[in-house]
Design an enzyme around this catalytic site. Structure first.
Site, PDB file in Angstrom:
ATOM      1  N   ALA A 152      40.648  38.716  39.309  1.00 26.22           N
ATOM      2  CA  ALA A 152      40.294  39.913  40.019  1.00 26.22           C
ATOM      3  C   ALA A 152      38.889  39.769  40.692  1.00 26.22           C
ATOM      4  CB  ALA A 152      40.293  41.283  38.994  1.00 26.22           C
ATOM      5  N   GLY A 153      38.505  38.671  40.769  1.00 28.25           N
ATOM      6  CA  GLY A 153      37.323  38.625  41.486  1.00 28.25           C
ATOM      7  C   GLY A 153      37.007  38.090  42.935  1.00 28.25           C
ATOM      8  N   GLY A 154      36.211  37.661  43.715  1.00 32.38           N
ATOM      9  CA  GLY A 154      36.343  37.646  45.165  1.00 32.38           C
ATOM     10  C   GLY A 154      37.448  36.783  45.569  1.00 32.38           C
ATOM     11  N   ASP A 204      39.264  32.131  54.271  1.00 32.04           N
ATOM     12  CA  ASP A 204      40.020  31.627  53.120  1.00 32.04           C
ATOM     13  C   ASP A 204      41.509  32.126  53.087  1.00 32.04           C
ATOM     14  OD1 ASP A 204      37.917  30.385  51.887  1.00 32.04           O
ATOM     15  OD2 ASP A 204      37.247  32.170  51.072  1.00 32.04           O
ATOM     16  N   LEU A 226      34.095  19.103  48.714  1.00 31.49           N
ATOM     17  CA  LEU A 226      34.771  18.024  49.866  1.00 31.49           C
ATOM     18  C   LEU A 226      34.718  18.333  51.176  1.00 31.49           C
ATOM     19  CD1 LEU A 226      38.212  17.321  47.899  1.00 31.49           C
ATOM     20  CD2 LEU A 226      36.008  15.780  48.181  1.00 31.49           C
ATOM     21  N   SER A 227      34.092  19.727  51.617  1.00 31.48           N
ATOM     22  CA  SER A 227      33.794  20.101  52.870  1.00 31.48           C
ATOM     23  C   SER A 227      33.202  19.105  53.822  1.00 31.48           C
ATOM     24  CB  SER A 227      33.190  21.386  53.129  1.00 31.48           C
ATOM     25  OG  SER A 227      33.855  22.377  52.480  1.00 31.48           O
ATOM     26  N   LYS A 230      29.191  34.324  48.871  1.00 33.70           N
ATOM     27  CA  LYS A 230      29.943  34.746  49.973  1.00 33.70           C
ATOM     28  C   LYS A 230      29.681  36.390  50.081  1.00 33.70           C
ATOM     29  CE  LYS A 230      33.931  31.495  49.304  1.00 33.70           C
ATOM     30  NZ  LYS A 230      35.438  31.491  49.220  1.00 33.70           N
ATOM     31  N   TYR A 243      41.131  22.712  42.840  1.00 34.06           N
ATOM     32  CA  TYR A 243      41.540  21.509  43.436  1.00 34.06           C
ATOM     33  C   TYR A 243      41.277  20.125  42.759  1.00 34.06           C
ATOM     34  CZ  TYR A 243      37.500  21.423  46.531  1.00 34.06           C
ATOM     35  OH  TYR A 243      36.085  21.400  46.958  1.00 34.06           O
ATOM     36  N   ASN A 263      32.907  33.415  54.150  1.00 29.30           N
ATOM     37  CA  ASN A 263      32.880  32.140  53.805  1.00 29.30           C
ATOM     38  C   ASN A 263      32.522  31.319  55.095  1.00 29.30           C
ATOM     39  OD1 ASN A 263      35.675  32.168  55.369  1.00 29.30           O
ATOM     40  ND2 ASN A 263      36.158  30.188  54.369  1.00 29.30           N
ATOM     41  N   ARG A 276      41.881  39.247  32.529  1.00 27.24           N
ATOM     42  CA  ARG A 276      41.551  39.634  31.132  1.00 27.24           C
ATOM     43  C   ARG A 276      40.689  41.073  31.043  1.00 27.24           C
ATOM     44  NH1 ARG A 276      40.000  34.142  31.272  1.00 27.24           N
ATOM     45  NH2 ARG A 276      40.917  32.611  30.118  1.00 27.24           N
TER      46      ARG A 276
END
Length: 286
Positions: free
Chosen positions: A141-143, A114, A21-22, A77, A225, A98, A165
């Site tokens: 636990a990601g970016g 972000d 949607l950017s 990223k 979203y 970003n 997980r």
């Protein structure tokens, strides 16, 4: 619109990118401000990001326009940060960029908005929210999780608890930030939720956790979203908890990007309504 050499151009890059949607948000601001500018979306091949960044105008079909920079989303990223000549502290701390700005000297500057967008979303949708009022629980636990950890710690959060997980991945992330970040095992999850100031889902699909065990003051946020009210947020609302949606974060991170691209604050126009209209249209066509 007609693109000339004087047209200021920026865009968002990811793979996939059709969902973004950017362009809706930035082009609404461009129109309201009356700028000779354009904002596009592009989807380079997963091994083609470096080439795209090195020649973004011609690759995107904008020729010799005044190309200002790019917003960057998954999976690029980390690569965006690595390609930059200069990087802000918050990009370095998040381990990702970003936002790439192309300066007049040919250098690429990396930033990460972000975290700013995340905190802005909480401020906008939960009156009086204080990120320093208690510990934060992050799912993932990601970016995206790493960026949230950095943003909340910098805003004064006394501690962060990671739920993931893959325990090994969470342990590795916690080690980057020191003793204020801990990994929560499944047997300790209920206790970790009981006094949480906020719970943030930073995964594509939130795990099923006992939100009913959270304190009544806990705020629950989902970075996803689409849909606007995810099943995770629905469960939080059913438990009487206040919520923050991912669209507010998207708009929050877009504001400083717009200023970096075009040199002015976004005009006062309801871009949330524009974005919701786009979501509704896409849903009707699905």
């Amino acid at each position: 619109m007609k693109i000339s050499a004087a047209t200021k151009v920026a865009g968002v890059v990811g793979n996939p990118i059709a969902h973004s949607l950017s362009p809706v948000i930035h082009n609404a601001w461009i129109t309201a401000a009356g700028l000779d500018a354009a904002y596009f979306a592009a989807e380079p091949k997963r091994n083609g990001f470096r080439e795209f960044v090195q020649t973004p105008g011609p690759v995107a079909g904008f020729g010799a326009a005044d190309f200002r920079g790019l917003n960057v989303t998954a999976p690029f990223k980390g690569e965006a940060l690595a390609l930059a000549d200069l990087a802000s502290r918050r990009a370095q701390r998040a381990g990702a960029a970003n936002l790439l700005i192309f300066d007049s000297g040919g250098r690429i500057r990396a930033d990460n908005t972000d975290g700013e967008g995340l905190l802005a979303a909480f401020s906008e949708q939960v009156a009086g929210f204080d990120p320093g009022a208690g510990p934060l629980v992050i799912l993932g636990a990601g970016g995206a999780a790493r960026g949230a950890v950095a943003a909340f710690l910098d805003a004064g959060a006394p501690g962060v608890r990671l739920v993931n997980r893959s325990t090994d991945r969470a342990v590795a992330l916690a080690a980057e930030f020191g003793a204020t970040v801990a990994v929560v095992e499944s047997h300790a999850l209920t206790a970790a939720l009981a006094d949480a100031n906020a719970i943030i889902n930073a995964t594509p699909a939130a795990p099923d956790i006992p939100l009913e065990r959270a304190a009544p003051s806990t705020v629950v946020m989902d970075m996803v979203y689409r849909p606007l009210v995810t099943p995770f947020l629905s469960r939080a609302q059913a438990s009487g908890l206040r919520t923050v949606d991912g669209l507010a974060m998207l708009i929050g991170q877009a504001r400083p990007s717009f200023t970096a691209f075009f040199g002015l604050e976004p005009p006062d126009v309801d871009v949330r309504a524009e974005a919701l209209g786009c979501l509704a249209l896409k849903a009707s066509r699905a």
